[in-house]
Every structure is written in C-alpha cells, then in structure tokens.
Design an enzyme around this catalytic site. Structure first.
Site, PDB file in Angstrom:
ATOM      1  N   ASP A  82       2.393   2.573   3.295  1.00  0.00           N
ATOM      2  CA  ASP A  82       1.205   3.606   3.267  1.00  0.00           C
ATOM      3  C   ASP A  82       1.260   4.436   5.006  1.00  0.00           C
ATOM      4  O   ASP A  82       1.258   5.492   4.938  1.00  0.00           O
ATOM      5  CB  ASP A  82      -0.155   3.114   3.019  1.00  0.00           C
ATOM      6  CG  ASP A  82      -1.086   4.013   3.354  1.00  0.00           C
ATOM      7  OD1 ASP A  82      -1.301   4.918   2.150  1.00  0.00           O
ATOM      8  OD2 ASP A  82      -1.971   4.019   4.339  1.00  0.00           O
ATOM      9  N   HIS A  84       2.042   8.054   5.671  1.00  0.00           N
ATOM     10  CA  HIS A  84       1.233   9.228   6.336  1.00  0.00           C
ATOM     11  C   HIS A  84       1.531   9.877   7.455  1.00  0.00           C
ATOM     12  O   HIS A  84       1.767  11.061   7.510  1.00  0.00           O
ATOM     13  CB  HIS A  84       0.035   8.498   6.783  1.00  0.00           C
ATOM     14  CG  HIS A  84      -1.031   8.358   5.616  1.00  0.00           C
ATOM     15  ND1 HIS A  84      -1.752   9.258   5.095  1.00  0.00           N
ATOM     16  CD2 HIS A  84      -1.485   6.891   5.303  1.00  0.00           C
ATOM     17  CE1 HIS A  84      -2.298   8.751   3.902  1.00  0.00           C
ATOM     18  NE2 HIS A  84      -2.272   7.278   4.260  1.00  0.00           N
ATOM     19  N   HIS A 112      -2.785  11.060   0.252  1.00  0.00           N
ATOM     20  CA  HIS A 112      -2.986  10.732  -0.937  1.00  0.00           C
ATOM     21  C   HIS A 112      -4.750  10.987  -1.266  1.00  0.00           C
ATOM     22  O   HIS A 112      -5.403  10.868  -0.267  1.00  0.00           O
ATOM     23  CB  HIS A 112      -2.555   9.346  -1.588  1.00  0.00           C
ATOM     24  CG  HIS A 112      -3.017   8.262  -0.426  1.00  0.00           C
ATOM     25  ND1 HIS A 112      -4.227   7.590  -0.507  1.00  0.00           N
ATOM     26  CD2 HIS A 112      -2.656   7.770   0.863  1.00  0.00           C
ATOM     27  CE1 HIS A 112      -4.393   6.846   0.322  1.00  0.00           C
ATOM     28  NE2 HIS A 112      -3.405   7.080   1.298  1.00  0.00           N
ATOM     29  N   ASP A 159      -1.396   0.472  -4.713  1.00  0.00           N
ATOM     30  CA  ASP A 159      -2.676   1.328  -5.116  1.00  0.00           C
ATOM     31  C   ASP A 159      -2.409   2.574  -5.402  1.00  0.00           C
ATOM     32  O   ASP A 159      -3.192   3.332  -6.028  1.00  0.00           O
ATOM     33  CB  ASP A 159      -3.806   1.064  -4.150  1.00  0.00           C
ATOM     34  CG  ASP A 159      -3.231   1.478  -2.633  1.00  0.00           C
ATOM     35  OD1 ASP A 159      -1.919   1.569  -2.515  1.00  0.00           O
ATOM     36  OD2 ASP A 159      -3.821   1.305  -1.676  1.00  0.00           O
ATOM     37  N   HIS A 160      -1.559   3.519  -4.853  1.00  0.00           N
ATOM     38  CA  HIS A 160      -1.548   4.834  -4.962  1.00  0.00           C
ATOM     39  C   HIS A 160      -0.129   5.219  -4.467  1.00  0.00           C
ATOM     40  O   HIS A 160       0.831   4.370  -3.990  1.00  0.00           O
ATOM     41  CB  HIS A 160      -2.728   5.773  -4.462  1.00  0.00           C
ATOM     42  CG  HIS A 160      -2.735   5.316  -2.971  1.00  0.00           C
ATOM     43  ND1 HIS A 160      -1.637   5.726  -1.998  1.00  0.00           N
ATOM     44  CD2 HIS A 160      -3.589   4.419  -2.396  1.00  0.00           C
ATOM     45  CE1 HIS A 160      -2.113   5.014  -0.774  1.00  0.00           C
ATOM     46  NE2 HIS A 160      -3.303   4.513  -0.931  1.00  0.00           N
ATOM     47  N   THR A 203      -7.275   3.929  -1.130  1.00  0.00           N
ATOM     48  CA  THR A 203      -7.034   2.583  -0.893  1.00  0.00           C
ATOM     49  C   THR A 203      -8.093   1.555  -1.548  1.00  0.00           C
ATOM     50  O   THR A 203      -7.982   0.774  -2.326  1.00  0.00           O
ATOM     51  CB  THR A 203      -6.678   2.034   0.368  1.00  0.00           C
ATOM     52  OG1 THR A 203      -5.604   2.881   0.804  1.00  0.00           O
ATOM     53  CG2 THR A 203      -6.458   0.619   0.621  1.00  0.00           C
ATOM     54  N   ASP A 235       0.901  -1.346   0.040  1.00  0.00           N
ATOM     55  CA  ASP A 235      -0.010  -0.053   0.079  1.00  0.00           C
ATOM     56  C   ASP A 235       0.830   1.361   0.066  1.00  0.00           C
ATOM     57  O   ASP A 235       1.744   1.310   0.620  1.00  0.00           O
ATOM     58  CB  ASP A 235      -0.909   0.104   1.353  1.00  0.00           C
ATOM     59  CG  ASP A 235      -2.144   0.839   0.968  1.00  0.00           C
ATOM     60  OD1 ASP A 235      -1.827   2.068   0.733  1.00  0.00           O
ATOM     61  OD2 ASP A 235      -3.135   0.428   1.238  1.00  0.00           O
TER      62      ASP A 235
HETATM   63  P1  AMP Z   1      -5.972   4.656   3.253  1.00  0.00           P
HETATM   64  O1  AMP Z   1      -4.573   5.264   3.709  1.00  0.00           O
HETATM   65  O2  AMP Z   1      -7.062   5.594   4.230  1.00  0.00           O
HETATM   66  O3  AMP Z   1      -6.676   4.800   1.936  1.00  0.00           O
HETATM   67  O4  AMP Z   1      -6.178   3.257   3.971  1.00  0.00           O
HETATM   68  C1  AMP Z   1      -5.015   2.410   4.302  1.00  0.00           C
HETATM   69  C2  AMP Z   1      -5.761   1.678   5.351  1.00  0.00           C
HETATM   70  O5  AMP Z   1      -6.516   0.646   4.980  1.00  0.00           O
HETATM   71  C3  AMP Z   1      -4.605   0.764   5.939  1.00  0.00           C
HETATM   72  O6  AMP Z   1      -4.005   1.205   6.971  1.00  0.00           O
HETATM   73  C4  AMP Z   1      -5.217  -0.615   5.988  1.00  0.00           C
HETATM   74  O7  AMP Z   1      -5.007  -0.917   7.358  1.00  0.00           O
HETATM   75  C5  AMP Z   1      -6.643  -0.356   5.922  1.00  0.00           C
HETATM   76  N1  AMP Z   1      -7.133  -1.677   4.910  1.00  0.00           N
HETATM   77  C6  AMP Z   1      -6.602  -2.135   3.922  1.00  0.00           C
HETATM   78  N2  AMP Z   1      -6.925  -3.321   3.546  1.00  0.00           N
HETATM   79  C7  AMP Z   1      -8.233  -3.327   4.346  1.00  0.00           C
HETATM   80  C8  AMP Z   1      -9.186  -4.288   4.679  1.00  0.00           C
HETATM   81  N3  AMP Z   1      -9.522  -5.509   3.717  1.00  0.00           N
HETATM   82  N4  AMP Z   1     -10.032  -4.329   5.521  1.00  0.00           N
HETATM   83  C9  AMP Z   1     -10.065  -3.115   6.374  1.00  0.00           C
HETATM   84  N5  AMP Z   1      -9.120  -2.284   6.288  1.00  0.00           N
HETATM   85  C10 AMP Z   1      -8.050  -2.422   5.359  1.00  0.00           C
HETATM   86 ZN    ZN Z   2      -3.608   2.747   0.037  1.00  0.00          ZN
HETATM   87 ZN    ZN Z   3      -3.129   5.865   3.027  1.00  0.00          ZN
END
Ligand code: AMP
Ligand code: ZN
Ligand code: ZN
Length: 418
Positions: free
Chosen positions: A203, A207, A352, A250-251, A82, A46
């Site tokens: 990721d 952050h 992001h 993903d990004h 994500t 990620d």
């Molecule tokens: P974001 O940075 O807010 O776009 O999302 C990243 C977060 O998504 C990460 O910290 C992961 O812990 C969470 N994440 C990734 N896959 C899953 C999943 N299948 N279910 C719940 N949380 C997830």
């Molecule tokens: Zn992500």
């Molecule tokens: Zn993120």
C-alpha cells in the site's frame, strides 16, 4: 452368477464397508483429537491488487496456486479503504454494520471522532460493532493471536485475542513473520489456533509511486519472497499438516495523476458543511441544515465525481444504514483525485477508496492447507465471506453476519459429515 462368485462379492462388499467406516471414524477421531485440530493463519498485505501477480514474477504465490486455491480476486466492501475492509474481513459485516465507515470519521452516536492515527480511538471499543473472528474463537475456547490486525487492540465483549500487539508500523516484516512462527511453536495448551497478521505494504509504495511503477513491482517481488519464507517455516513445524494459510488483502490501487485533481473548495463553501469524513477519493459530507440543497446542487455540478444523497446510495454499495454515514456521498471516478482544499498539493501515484465495482480496487486471495482444495481456481469472492469460511474450518459457531459460507465453501475439501 454362481454361489462362490456371489459369496466373493458379498465378502468384498463387507470389506469395503469396514474400510469406509474405519476411515470415517478415523477422520472423526482426528478432528476431535487436540493434536489434530486445525489452525488458520491469515496474512493481509495491504493494497495487494488482484493482478499484481500477473505483472510481476511471484513464484511463491504461483506455487500456492498449485498446492492450494486461488480466487480470481477478493472484492472489498465500499469504501475500499484500509480500516473498513480489515474489519469487514474480521467480522463478516459491511462497514455500515460494523461501524468503521472510514479511516477517519465523526460518530454522532458517541459524539466522538475516530482516526486510525489516534491510538485512543483505535482502542476504544465503543466504535466497533459486530463480533470479530478472534472473539468468536476465544468465546468458544480457541486461543487466537493478532499481529497488528485492525480492531484487535479494542475489547469486544470484554475479550481480546490471547496474544496481540499495539500497532507499530516500524516493526520489520521479518520480525512479525518470526513472531507468528513462534506462536505456532508454543506448547499445545498455549498455542493459538487462529492467527491474523498484517503488513502495510505494498500500500505504502503503491500510494507514493503508483501501481504500475518499478518500485511497486520490486516491493511485490520482495513480499512474494516473504510468502516463500513463511511457507517454508510453516512446513518445518511438527504441526504443519494441520495449518491452513490464507494470503489476502484489503483492496487494490488505482493510478492517479496531478492533472486529474478536483478541489472541493472551488465548488462548495466551508460554511455549508457540518462534518466532512473520508479522504481522497471518497468523502461523506454532512450539510448545515440550511445549506442542504445548496450543497447538493453544487456537488452535483462537479465533473468526474459522483454524488449520492445518503438515501439514494445504490443497494450494491451497502453504505447507507449507519448514523455515521452523512448526508452526501462523494466519490471520484476511477483514477481521479478529490481534495478538500488547494492547500493540499495535488499528487500523482496511487489511490484507493473508489467504488468497489472498479477492478483496480480488487485484492488477492490465495490459500493452502488440509482444509483447502488443491490446484483449484475460483471466481472472485467477497471479503465478508471470509469470516464464515474461517468459522467452518475451525468448527466455530458463527455470529450472525452479512457474509455467506456458500460463496466460499467451494474452496474447501468436502468435510466427512460422520
Ligand atoms: P490507507 O491507505 O489510508 O487506507 O491506510 C493504510 C495505513 O493504515 C497504513 O499506512 C498503515 O500504517 C495504517 N494502519 C494499518 N493498520 C493499522 C493499525 N492497526 N493502527 C494504526 N494504523 C494502521
Ligand atoms: Zn489498505
Ligand atoms: Zn492505502
């Protein structure tokens, strides 16, 4: 030319023909033989920005570039978040078509809220449209497995991957890696030919510390070493020469600073809003009917933020077709933050979700294995083009998707069509 010479050439021609025929027959036999059917293993790390390998020593990814392919970048769909993007990789669809428009949103079609931290919604199939690649595989008799890929906990057409786990971010990455290797060691009848697995770094550190911080660089080095361990363990398997491995993300991540933060509450009133979806730096806002114009003109006055009415969102963002997308799209300019309320403290580090034209949002793409060309560099690809690519490698009939095989086909060794 004398007769003996002519005879020699004819005999040589025949010999060549027999050789070519037997080679292509062998190729066809091999691809039909269960012991030689291909495997595809996809790892998403990620938030692995496309240019981290240029900033940090990544000998293992560099090695993949030598023995396989590297695309300059994998371009995420908008919004570069994500859940929308992992599910775009899985389905080959833009978020407006697969339904996961943000990590958190209100779905008026279901009158339900979706949130990545709500287990019930994450495993509720009614939120998900399209056909994820593991369902395409299972429907066509190919076993699949997911170690935490977004969307794989929900049934699609009553189908789940043969093997999968409910998300638990505290499972050590090494345990996930070993779990994938164990799947590849199962007896042939039980062995998945498609495996999707996921790691939530870099990721997290991106952050917290920002994309240009030593702690982030340290994480990249550690993840690169995991890539090396994984590649080594794959090489030790009996079926190693049938396995295609893809490393992607993903990004990317953009550097943000506390003093580049905008609070929406300084410009708009809570009473004007029906729903607000998204998170820093991108939101989708539904106005209460009577405040539609007021809300739009107030949002339009904010500096360092771009606002579009839903119907005017540029075509290239592919973000207007869903009922789940609200009246106004609000996106911060690169490296700016937008928070709803000043009760949320401004923070520095990384973010992001920005316009996907912004290079900081682009992710890595590396792959190797029998299907891929060797030492081949390619221009940036779109992440929706992965679904048709995987279908091509596994010989699956693809569902109707937004991604196009012609964009990723140059990464593959030409198939013998016999
Ligand atoms: P974001 O940075 O807010 O776009 O999302 C990243 C977060 O998504 C990460 O910290 C992961 O812990 C969470 N994440 C990734 N896959 C899953 C999943 N299948 N279910 C719940 N949380 C997830
Ligand atoms: Zn992500
Ligand atoms: Zn993120």
């Amino acid at each position: 030319m004398n007769i003996t010479m002519q005879k020699k050439i004819t005999v040589f021609g025949w010999l060549l023909l027999v050789l070519v025929c037997s080679f292509s027959c062998r190729q066809t036999e091999l691809s039909n033989d269960p012991n030689h059917k291909p495997y595809v293993v996809v790892l998403s790390m990620d938030g692995f920005r496309w240019d981290y390998p240029e900033k940090v020593k990544t000998p293992n990814l560099d090695h993949i570039e030598q023995i396989g392919v590297r695309a300059k970048a994998s371009i995420p769909c908008f919004p570069s978040k994500t859940f929308p993007n992992h599910y775009s990789i899985a389905t080959g669809l833009y978020p407006e078509n697969h339904g996961l428009v943000f990590n958190r949103f209100y779905a008026p079609d279901l009158d339900k809220f979706y949130s990545i931290s709500n287990r019930e919604s994450v495993s509720d199939s009614s939120f998900y449209f399209g056909e994820p690649i593991w369902v395409t595989a299972e429907k066509q008799g190919i076993k699949s497995a997911s170690y935490f890929w977004v969307g794989s906990e929900a049934l699609h057409d009553n189908v789940l991957p043969t093997y999968n786990y409910a998300y638990n971010g505290s499972v050590p990455f090494e345990q996930r890696l070993n779990g994938v290797i164990e799947w590849l060691q199962l007896p042939e009848d039980d062995r998945p030919h498609l495996i999707m697995w996921y790691i939530q770094e870099p990721d997290g550190v991106g952050h917290y510390a920002g994309p240009n911080h030593p702690e982030t660089y340290q994480m990249i080095e550690y993840l690169d070493s995991l890539v090396g361990v994984f590649q080594h363990k794959i090489a030790e398997l009996d079926i190693s020469n049938q396995i295609n491995v893809i490393f992607t993300s993903d990004h990317g991540m953009s550097e943000i600073a506390k003093d580049r933060t905008i609070y929406l509450e300084n410009y708009i009133k809570k009473e004007w809003i029906e729903y607000i979806d998204g998170a820093n730096p991108v939101y989708s806002i539904e106005a209460k009917d009577e405040y539609y114009d007021t809300l739009y003109s107030s949002l339009s006055n904010i500096k360092n933020v771009h606002v579009w009415k839903k119907e005017n969102v540029p075509e290239r963002l592919h973000f207007s077709e869903s009922q789940r997308i609200k009246d106004f799209l609000v996106v911060a300019d690169s490296s700016w933050s937008v928070l709803v309320s000043s009760r949320k403290k401004a923070y520095s580090g990384g973010a992001h979700g920005y316009d996907n034209i912004n290079k900081d949002m682009h992710a890595i793409f590396y792959a190797y294995g029998p299907a891929f060309r060797k030492a081949y560099s390619h221009k940036a690809i779109n992440n929706i083009d992965l679904y048709p690519l995987i279908c091509e490698i596994l010989d699956l009939e693809p569902a109707k998707v937004d991604g196009k095989l012609e964009h990723t086909l140059p990464l593959l060794i030409k198939k013998n069509k016999n």
